[in-house]
Scaffold this motif. Structure first.
Motif, PDB file in Angstrom:
ATOM      1  N   ARG A 166       0.833  -0.983  -0.011  1.00  0.00           N
ATOM      2  CA  ARG A 166       0.143  -0.016   0.213  1.00  0.00           C
ATOM      3  C   ARG A 166       0.897   1.250  -0.089  1.00  0.00           C
ATOM      4  O   ARG A 166       1.885   1.624   0.688  1.00  0.00           O
ATOM      5  N   GLY A 167       0.572   2.030  -0.944  1.00  0.00           N
ATOM      6  CA  GLY A 167       1.381   3.284  -0.981  1.00  0.00           C
ATOM      7  C   GLY A 167       0.948   4.242   0.258  1.00  0.00           C
ATOM      8  O   GLY A 167       0.320   4.054   1.037  1.00  0.00           O
ATOM      9  N   ASP A 168       1.669   5.422  -0.229  1.00  0.00           N
ATOM     10  CA  ASP A 168       1.432   6.602   0.888  1.00  0.00           C
ATOM     11  C   ASP A 168      -0.038   6.986   0.839  1.00  0.00           C
ATOM     12  O   ASP A 168      -0.818   7.100  -0.137  1.00  0.00           O
ATOM     13  N   GLU A 169      -0.643   6.791   1.937  1.00  0.00           N
ATOM     14  CA  GLU A 169      -2.019   7.153   2.077  1.00  0.00           C
ATOM     15  C   GLU A 169      -2.603   8.494   1.923  1.00  0.00           C
ATOM     16  O   GLU A 169      -3.456   8.681   1.464  1.00  0.00           O
ATOM     17  N   PHE A 229      -7.430  -7.809   1.448  1.00  0.00           N
ATOM     18  CA  PHE A 229      -6.674  -7.745   0.126  1.00  0.00           C
ATOM     19  C   PHE A 229      -5.138  -7.134   0.346  1.00  0.00           C
ATOM     20  O   PHE A 229      -5.107  -5.890   0.856  1.00  0.00           O
ATOM     21  N   ALA A 230      -4.000  -7.928   0.339  1.00  0.00           N
ATOM     22  CA  ALA A 230      -2.876  -7.222   0.919  1.00  0.00           C
ATOM     23  C   ALA A 230      -2.234  -6.213  -0.234  1.00  0.00           C
ATOM     24  O   ALA A 230      -1.297  -5.601  -0.117  1.00  0.00           O
ATOM     25  N   GLY A 231      -2.650  -6.191  -1.378  1.00  0.00           N
ATOM     26  CA  GLY A 231      -2.045  -5.385  -2.375  1.00  0.00           C
ATOM     27  C   GLY A 231      -2.732  -4.152  -2.357  1.00  0.00           C
ATOM     28  O   GLY A 231      -3.203  -3.726  -1.429  1.00  0.00           O
ATOM     29  N   ASP A 232      -2.174  -3.334  -3.237  1.00  0.00           N
ATOM     30  CA  ASP A 232      -2.713  -1.842  -3.443  1.00  0.00           C
ATOM     31  C   ASP A 232      -4.288  -1.791  -3.827  1.00  0.00           C
ATOM     32  O   ASP A 232      -4.758  -2.052  -4.919  1.00  0.00           O
ATOM     33  N   PRO A 233      -5.209  -1.078  -3.132  1.00  0.00           N
ATOM     34  CA  PRO A 233      -6.530  -1.255  -3.254  1.00  0.00           C
ATOM     35  C   PRO A 233      -6.994  -0.175  -4.481  1.00  0.00           C
ATOM     36  O   PRO A 233      -8.119  -0.124  -5.013  1.00  0.00           O
ATOM     37  N   ALA A 234      -6.039   0.734  -4.629  1.00  0.00           N
ATOM     38  CA  ALA A 234      -6.202   1.723  -5.635  1.00  0.00           C
ATOM     39  C   ALA A 234      -6.793   1.141  -7.212  1.00  0.00           C
ATOM     40  O   ALA A 234      -7.677   1.735  -7.740  1.00  0.00           O
ATOM     41  N   ASP A 235      -6.290   0.015  -7.451  1.00  0.00           N
ATOM     42  CA  ASP A 235      -6.635  -0.558  -8.806  1.00  0.00           C
ATOM     43  C   ASP A 235      -7.865  -1.033  -8.757  1.00  0.00           C
ATOM     44  O   ASP A 235      -8.850  -1.053  -9.408  1.00  0.00           O
ATOM     45  N   VAL A 236      -8.261  -1.645  -7.521  1.00  0.00           N
ATOM     46  CA  VAL A 236      -9.679  -2.055  -7.473  1.00  0.00           C
ATOM     47  C   VAL A 236     -10.824  -1.144  -7.218  1.00  0.00           C
ATOM     48  O   VAL A 236     -12.008  -1.200  -7.782  1.00  0.00           O
ATOM     49  N   HIS A 237     -10.522   0.007  -6.581  1.00  0.00           N
ATOM     50  CA  HIS A 237     -11.464   1.044  -6.264  1.00  0.00           C
ATOM     51  C   HIS A 237     -11.633   1.737  -7.795  1.00  0.00           C
ATOM     52  O   HIS A 237     -12.703   2.207  -8.018  1.00  0.00           O
ATOM     53  N   ALA A 238     -10.539   1.681  -8.641  1.00  0.00           N
ATOM     54  CA  ALA A 238     -10.700   2.356  -9.995  1.00  0.00           C
ATOM     55  C   ALA A 238     -11.506   1.504 -10.739  1.00  0.00           C
ATOM     56  O   ALA A 238     -12.361   2.159 -11.510  1.00  0.00           O
ATOM     57  N   GLU A 239     -11.568   0.266 -10.836  1.00  0.00           N
ATOM     58  CA  GLU A 239     -12.383  -0.718 -11.522  1.00  0.00           C
ATOM     59  C   GLU A 239     -13.718  -0.615 -10.959  1.00  0.00           C
ATOM     60  O   GLU A 239     -14.737  -0.623 -11.797  1.00  0.00           O
ATOM     61  N   VAL A 240     -13.849  -0.121  -9.592  1.00  0.00           N
ATOM     62  CA  VAL A 240     -15.377  -0.168  -9.188  1.00  0.00           C
ATOM     63  C   VAL A 240     -16.047   1.286  -9.710  1.00  0.00           C
ATOM     64  O   VAL A 240     -17.192   1.175 -10.170  1.00  0.00           O
ATOM     65  N   LEU A 241     -15.298   2.118  -9.853  1.00  0.00           N
ATOM     66  CA  LEU A 241     -15.498   3.371 -10.519  1.00  0.00           C
ATOM     67  C   LEU A 241     -15.840   3.119 -12.092  1.00  0.00           C
ATOM     68  O   LEU A 241     -17.067   3.755 -12.584  1.00  0.00           O
TER      69      LEU A 241
END
Length: 325
Positions: free
Chosen positions: A10-13, A111-123
């Motif tokens: 997870r990157g910088d919040e 989910f141990a990875g970066d959630p930003a990709d999941v959030h982008a796909e939701v949008l």
């Protein structure tokens, strides 16, 4: 979404993701002396005045808001997004943001990875549905939410199914069954013939996402009581399937135990009236030694931003408020 994103930290919040950007942009639209508004005179149940969109969102989330009012507002937002784009597309996203945030938190949980990709796909799934959804059936927002969930889920499944780089040398290893998310336990049960796809979707929505059974039944045009019976039969088969396969499962993986325990500890609910039979098809899969499973299952069983959402923001979800605007 690249499979290697599973290994990313997870990157910088402080770095915003797509939902943070959507929130900030929507806030800009409704701030100032001339916020983007709806004419309340056009919608039954809303005040007879121009209403800023953030107030519209709050009114749609209220439990007392009639479904007809929600559908009328959402039909208006969708049509303006299709015809005018830009501002009204951002407006639709902003009004739907509580539901989209809830979906992103559900999919990012554990989910141990970066959630930003999941959030982008939701949008992305929400925006795609915004241009194609049929406005004639009721519960427009519920169907938009499901489109967003399916898009995020597909991206998550792709990431979790890929090989995980392992140091030193970044060697690839097979995915760790059941691949880090309880939804994929249901997917494995479907692949093994224990559940149908409809039954897995029903359990995932009403148990893992806490979608009300009444909403699920309405969206699928079937009787509420029939949905309860279908879910109970499916969960009994799933519980037996998980128990029988426990010896073959990695003992260090808690996900199978979590699903099995949640199903096994559910309590029964006595119906108060007879409801029409469901048109849902229930497959009778062979489980283990073909012994009948006995049991009963109940029908209910802080930085700003959503980048760090790994758990459900329950304090912001009174009675599943974010799920349907």
């Amino acid at each position: 979404m690249a499979a290697q994103s599973v290994f990313r930290r997870r990157g910088d919040e402080a770095v915003p993701n797509s939902l943070d950007i959507a929130r900030d942009t929507f806030t800009w639209l409704v701030t100032g002396p001339h916020p983007v508004s709806l004419n309340g005179r056009l919608f039954p149940g809303l005040p007879d005045r121009h209403i800023p969109l953030d107030e519209v969102r709050d009114r749609l989330l209220a439990r007392r808001c009639p479904q007809a009012t929600r559908d009328a507002v959402w039909a208006h937002l969708v049509l303006r997004s299709r015809t005018e784009g830009a501002t009204w597309t951002v407006a639709a996203v902003g009004v739907a943001l509580p539901a989209l945030t809830s979906v992103a938190a559900t999919l990012s949980d554990r989910f141990a990875g970066d959630p930003a990709d999941v959030h982008a796909e939701v949008l992305r799934g929400f925006l795609t549905a915004l241009s194609t959804i049929d406005l004639r059936p009721p519960r427009i927002m519920l169907r938009l939410r499901w489109a967003a969930y399916r898009s995020g889920y597909d991206a998550l499944a792709e990431a979790l199914a890929g090989p995980t780089p392992v140091a030193p040398g970044f060697r690839s290893t097979p995915p760790h069954t059941p691949w880090g998310h309880p939804d994929l336990v249901l997917a494995r049960a479907v692949a093994d013939g224990v559940l149908t796809q409809t039954e897995a979707a029903l359990i995932g929505a009403t148990r893992l996402e806490e979608v009300p059974v009444a909403d699920w039944a309405a969206a699928h045009q079937t009787g509420e009581w029939a949905v309860y019976k279908t879910r109970k039969r499916a969960e009994l088969r799933l519980a037996a399937y998980l128990r029988d396969g426990a010896a073959e499962t990695d003992p260090t993986d808690p996900l199978t135990d979590q699903v099995a325990t949640a199903v096994a500890l559910a309590r029964p609910v006595t119906p108060t009236r007879d409801l029409p039979r469901s048109s849902l098809s229930v497959s009778v899969a062979e489980v283990g030694s073909e012994q009948k499973v006995q049991g009963r299952v109940s029908k209910t069983d802080a930085k700003s931003g959503v980048q760090g959402c790994g758990t459900h923001p329950r304090s912001a979800r009174p009675s599943e408020v974010p799920q349907c605007a």
